[in-house]
Design an enzyme around this catalytic site. Sequence first.
Site, PDB file in Angstrom:
ATOM      1  N   GLN A 260     -10.306  30.660  36.737  1.00 26.13           N
ATOM      2  CA  GLN A 260     -11.624  30.818  36.104  1.00 26.13           C
ATOM      3  C   GLN A 260     -12.455  29.554  36.248  1.00 26.13           C
ATOM      4  O   GLN A 260     -13.649  29.617  36.507  1.00 26.13           O
ATOM      5  CB  GLN A 260     -11.481  31.205  34.632  1.00 26.13           C
ATOM      6  CG  GLN A 260     -10.948  32.600  34.438  1.00 26.13           C
ATOM      7  CD  GLN A 260     -11.662  33.621  35.308  1.00 26.13           C
ATOM      8  OE1 GLN A 260     -12.830  33.933  35.100  1.00 26.13           O
ATOM      9  NE2 GLN A 260     -10.963  34.150  36.308  1.00 26.13           N
ATOM     10  N   GLU A 328     -13.975  35.590  27.012  1.00 24.51           N
ATOM     11  CA  GLU A 328     -14.236  36.654  27.987  1.00 24.51           C
ATOM     12  C   GLU A 328     -12.902  37.267  28.439  1.00 24.51           C
ATOM     13  O   GLU A 328     -12.725  38.476  28.406  1.00 24.51           O
ATOM     14  CB  GLU A 328     -14.976  36.054  29.198  1.00 24.51           C
ATOM     15  CG  GLU A 328     -15.250  37.090  30.267  1.00 24.51           C
ATOM     16  CD  GLU A 328     -15.642  36.493  31.613  1.00 24.51           C
ATOM     17  OE1 GLU A 328     -15.474  35.283  31.830  1.00 24.51           O
ATOM     18  OE2 GLU A 328     -16.094  37.269  32.462  1.00 24.51           O
ATOM     19  N   HIS A 329     -11.970  36.408  28.858  1.00 23.59           N
ATOM     20  CA  HIS A 329     -10.632  36.869  29.269  1.00 23.59           C
ATOM     21  C   HIS A 329      -9.594  36.211  28.377  1.00 23.59           C
ATOM     22  O   HIS A 329      -9.625  34.989  28.193  1.00 23.59           O
ATOM     23  CB  HIS A 329     -10.295  36.441  30.698  1.00 23.59           C
ATOM     24  CG  HIS A 329     -11.311  36.868  31.709  1.00 23.59           C
ATOM     25  ND1 HIS A 329     -12.174  35.990  32.315  1.00 23.59           N
ATOM     26  CD2 HIS A 329     -11.585  38.085  32.219  1.00 23.59           C
ATOM     27  CE1 HIS A 329     -12.940  36.640  33.166  1.00 23.59           C
ATOM     28  NE2 HIS A 329     -12.616  37.919  33.123  1.00 23.59           N
ATOM     29  N   ASP A 362     -10.143  41.124  37.863  1.00 20.14           N
ATOM     30  CA  ASP A 362     -11.342  40.800  38.649  1.00 20.14           C
ATOM     31  C   ASP A 362     -11.526  41.792  39.792  1.00 20.14           C
ATOM     32  O   ASP A 362     -12.656  42.085  40.173  1.00 20.14           O
ATOM     33  CB  ASP A 362     -11.229  39.397  39.251  1.00 20.14           C
ATOM     34  CG  ASP A 362     -11.546  38.313  38.241  1.00 20.14           C
ATOM     35  OD1 ASP A 362     -12.068  38.648  37.163  1.00 20.14           O
ATOM     36  OD2 ASP A 362     -11.273  37.134  38.532  1.00 20.14           O
ATOM     37  N   HIS A 421     -45.296  62.171   4.222  1.00 16.23           N
ATOM     38  CA  HIS A 421     -43.926  62.597   4.556  1.00 16.23           C
ATOM     39  C   HIS A 421     -43.552  63.804   3.687  1.00 16.23           C
ATOM     40  O   HIS A 421     -43.087  64.838   4.158  1.00 16.23           O
ATOM     41  CB  HIS A 421     -42.913  61.466   4.287  1.00 16.23           C
ATOM     42  CG  HIS A 421     -42.918  60.382   5.314  1.00 16.23           C
ATOM     43  ND1 HIS A 421     -43.974  59.569   5.527  1.00 16.23           N
ATOM     44  CD2 HIS A 421     -41.957  59.991   6.198  1.00 16.23           C
ATOM     45  CE1 HIS A 421     -43.692  58.698   6.490  1.00 16.23           C
ATOM     46  NE2 HIS A 421     -42.462  58.951   6.915  1.00 16.23           N
TER      47      HIS A 421
HETATM   48  N1  LIG Z   1     -19.045  36.973  32.840  1.00 11.81           N
HETATM   49  C1  LIG Z   1     -18.843  37.714  33.914  1.00 11.81           C
HETATM   50  O1  LIG Z   1     -18.601  38.897  33.808  1.00 11.81           O
HETATM   51  C2  LIG Z   1     -18.904  37.082  35.281  1.00 11.81           C
HETATM   52  C3  LIG Z   1     -18.500  37.793  36.428  1.00 11.81           C
HETATM   53  C4  LIG Z   1     -18.629  37.178  37.685  1.00 11.81           C
HETATM   54  C5  LIG Z   1     -19.186  35.905  37.773  1.00 11.81           C
HETATM   55  N2  LIG Z   1     -19.566  35.268  36.636  1.00 11.81           N
HETATM   56  C6  LIG Z   1     -20.247  33.986  36.656  1.00 11.81           C
HETATM   57  O2  LIG Z   1     -21.395  34.150  37.495  1.00 11.81           O
HETATM   58  C7  LIG Z   1     -21.808  32.870  37.903  1.00 11.81           C
HETATM   59  C8  LIG Z   1     -22.170  32.862  39.363  1.00 11.81           C
HETATM   60  O3  LIG Z   1     -22.892  31.695  39.555  1.00 11.81           O
HETATM   61  P1  LIG Z   1     -23.434  31.237  40.950  1.00 11.81           P
HETATM   62  O4  LIG Z   1     -24.134  29.941  40.714  1.00 11.81           O
HETATM   63  O5  LIG Z   1     -22.338  31.299  41.942  1.00 11.81           O
HETATM   64  O6  LIG Z   1     -24.493  32.351  41.386  1.00 11.81           O
HETATM   65  P2  LIG Z   1     -25.809  32.935  40.681  1.00 11.81           P
HETATM   66  O7  LIG Z   1     -26.334  33.945  41.645  1.00 11.81           O
HETATM   67  O8  LIG Z   1     -25.553  33.349  39.303  1.00 11.81           O
HETATM   68  O9  LIG Z   1     -26.818  31.706  40.620  1.00 11.81           O
HETATM   69  C9  LIG Z   1     -27.430  31.221  41.772  1.00 11.81           C
HETATM   70  C10 LIG Z   1     -28.940  31.118  41.523  1.00 11.81           C
HETATM   71  O10 LIG Z   1     -29.189  30.151  40.507  1.00 11.81           O
HETATM   72  C11 LIG Z   1     -30.456  29.574  40.729  1.00 11.81           C
HETATM   73  N3  LIG Z   1     -30.375  28.131  40.512  1.00 11.81           N
HETATM   74  C12 LIG Z   1     -29.417  27.281  40.958  1.00 11.81           C
HETATM   75  N4  LIG Z   1     -29.728  26.007  40.594  1.00 11.81           N
HETATM   76  C13 LIG Z   1     -30.895  26.062  39.919  1.00 11.81           C
HETATM   77  C14 LIG Z   1     -31.720  25.085  39.282  1.00 11.81           C
HETATM   78  N5  LIG Z   1     -31.393  23.792  39.280  1.00 11.81           N
HETATM   79  N6  LIG Z   1     -32.837  25.499  38.663  1.00 11.81           N
HETATM   80  C15 LIG Z   1     -33.179  26.815  38.641  1.00 11.81           C
HETATM   81  N7  LIG Z   1     -32.423  27.786  39.223  1.00 11.81           N
HETATM   82  C16 LIG Z   1     -31.311  27.414  39.855  1.00 11.81           C
HETATM   83  C17 LIG Z   1     -30.842  29.842  42.162  1.00 11.81           C
HETATM   84  O11 LIG Z   1     -32.013  30.575  42.211  1.00 11.81           O
HETATM   85  C18 LIG Z   1     -29.698  30.672  42.730  1.00 11.81           C
HETATM   86  O12 LIG Z   1     -30.169  31.797  43.423  1.00 11.81           O
HETATM   87  C19 LIG Z   1     -20.671  31.908  37.549  1.00 11.81           C
HETATM   88  O13 LIG Z   1     -21.042  31.226  36.377  1.00 11.81           O
HETATM   89  C20 LIG Z   1     -19.509  32.819  37.267  1.00 11.81           C
HETATM   90  O14 LIG Z   1     -18.599  32.232  36.385  1.00 11.81           O
HETATM   91  C21 LIG Z   1     -19.443  35.833  35.409  1.00 11.81           C
HETATM   92  N1  LIG Z   2     -13.728  36.337  36.805  1.00 11.82           N
HETATM   93  C1  LIG Z   2     -15.079  36.790  37.004  1.00 11.82           C
HETATM   94  C2  LIG Z   2     -15.656  37.162  35.661  1.00 11.82           C
HETATM   95  O1  LIG Z   2     -15.759  36.075  34.828  1.00 11.82           O
HETATM   96  C3  LIG Z   2     -15.192  37.972  37.927  1.00 11.82           C
HETATM   97  C4  LIG Z   2     -14.806  37.706  39.346  1.00 11.82           C
HETATM   98  C5  LIG Z   2     -15.340  38.247  40.467  1.00 11.82           C
HETATM   99  N2  LIG Z   2     -14.660  37.741  41.518  1.00 11.82           N
HETATM  100  C6  LIG Z   2     -13.739  36.966  41.069  1.00 11.82           C
HETATM  101  N3  LIG Z   2     -13.815  36.900  39.757  1.00 11.82           N
HETATM  102 ZN   LIG Z   3     -12.756  35.506  38.577  1.00 13.19          ZN
END
Ligand SMILES: NC(=O)c1ccc[n+]([C@@H]2O[C@H](COP(=O)([O-])OP(=O)(O)OC[C@H]3O[C@@H](n4cnc5c(N)ncnc54)[C@H](O)[C@@H]3O)[C@@H](O)[C@H]2O)c1
Ligand SMILES: N[C@H](CO)Cc1c[nH]c[nH+]1
Ligand SMILES: [Zn+2]
Length: 433
Positions: A260, A328-329, A362, A421
């Site tokens: 994670q 979350e998990h 996942d 009413h």
């Molecule tokens: N909770 C869930 O169910 C779950 C599931 C999968 C992934 N996630 C989370 O999703 C997230 C994915 O994040 P990621 O960064 O890889 O992709 P993302 O697509 O969420 O974010 C990328 C975007 O953030 C913006 N960004 C980046 N830096 C910036 C800045 N300084 N100012 C303004 N905007 C900015 C950009 O526009 C970019 O397109 C991770 O935090 C991961 O843990 C959560």
């Molecule tokens: N662990 C993420 C949710 O917090 C989901 C994910 C997608 N791919 C791998 N992991």
């Molecule tokens: Zn994951």
Amino acid sequence: MLRIITQQADVVAELQRICNRTHDAQVLHKEATVREVLQAVQRQGDKAVLHYTAEFDHQTLKLEELRVSGSELDAAYQQVSKELLQAIQLASRQIEAFHRQRIPKSWVHFGDDDVVVGKRYTPVDIAGLYVPGGRAAYPSTVLMNGIPAKVAGVTRVVMVTPPGKTKAINPAVLVAAQEAGIQEIYRVGGAQAIAALAYGTNTIPKVDIITGPGNIYVTLAKKLVYGTVGIDSLAGPSEVLIIADETANPVNVAADLLAQAEHDPMAAAILLTTDTALAKNVQVAVERQLVDHPRRIDTEKAIAHYGLIVVVESLSAAAEFSNEFAPEHLELQVEDPWTLLSEIRHAGAIFLGYSTPEAVGDYVAGPNHTLPTSGAARYASPLGVETFLKHSSIIQYSRTALQRAAGAIDALATAEGLPSHKDSVRRRIQQEE
Ligand SMILES: NC(=O)c1ccc[n+]([C@@H]2O[C@H](COP(=O)([O-])OP(=O)(O)OC[C@H]3O[C@@H](n4cnc5c(N)ncnc54)[C@H](O)[C@@H]3O)[C@@H](O)[C@H]2O)c1
Ligand SMILES: N[C@H](CO)Cc1c[nH]c[nH+]1
Ligand SMILES: [Zn+2]
């Protein structure tokens, strides 16, 4: 290095600091950026979308490049291996089977008292799915959002995801989208994508609900547009909390913490254990596994800021701390996980036993991996078919039933000072049939 503290320390304060990491004072400057992006997209539409894509994703797009073309969609199938396509198809089947298990059904109750009441479920007209793409590509997230939307019967599903380094979207993401029946995809990420879906632009449609996880910018933007559109939940930077006793394998526990932490520098990874030796062994194993980790810098940041091991006095104490955190998990790597489960009240997804790493959830188990984070599991649930449905109440009264109810309506309407009413009922029962 992953810090170890004992139950004598202020564990609750430490857990709260980690839990609140996406809505504490330190993220205020990020919220200011997000507000600016939302306002600009609301006022200037596509122009602002392209501007912020250049600023934050470093891609200069032409307006006509915002929507992923049919030829890019077709070409994606040639760019993924047979093994990956089969994995996407296996995951799709598992996710669909799970989500078809309990689809909310409309119902009506015809009472003996001439009163009909019920619930009628209908899908939203148009759903917008956010698929993250900043630090990793997420074909699995496409399936986790797209399949429940289709099962719910949503007729128009649009997807947004950030452009990659060469503008192109990761082909596995495009294949997963097509396997889930999604063809309308826009090359935009971050707060600008959420704004476009919430307000609509000339190119990107305004949707009824935005679902899907994302980083802090995406999560703050979803929070701010809620009300203009619906959202699933606040599914922000990933987190895992593991409860382990002396029977757990420290190398596996360490791997699950890193699984994670590697998502994001704001990810959280916490171990609560009754065993001091396990705590130390996990700390060492984490350091070893980080040595040649391909995502070492981000992962180390997450571990340093939002990683923690707590040595607790009992498994019941661990369960209570976990309930405070509402992870979350949650993994239960203990001898009798089913007994411990009865003490757990708040968690997005719960993984029982030694052979159930969070990664199965996942990808292939079937339950949704889009889950509430930062304490939202205290009141929110995983994404599901019901996320894309809403229900209307159904009510029908006969004249006799209305006569029976008139006295109570009279009294309540009088108490509330709302004479029309009362009148709307009285007139009907006084009228000739
Ligand atoms: N909770 C869930 O169910 C779950 C599931 C999968 C992934 N996630 C989370 O999703 C997230 C994915 O994040 P990621 O960064 O890889 O992709 P993302 O697509 O969420 O974010 C990328 C975007 O953030 C913006 N960004 C980046 N830096 C910036 C800045 N300084 N100012 C303004 N905007 C900015 C950009 O526009 C970019 O397109 C991770 O935090 C991961 O843990 C959560
Ligand atoms: N662990 C993420 C949710 O917090 C989901 C994910 C997608 N791919 C791998 N992991
Ligand atoms: Zn994951």
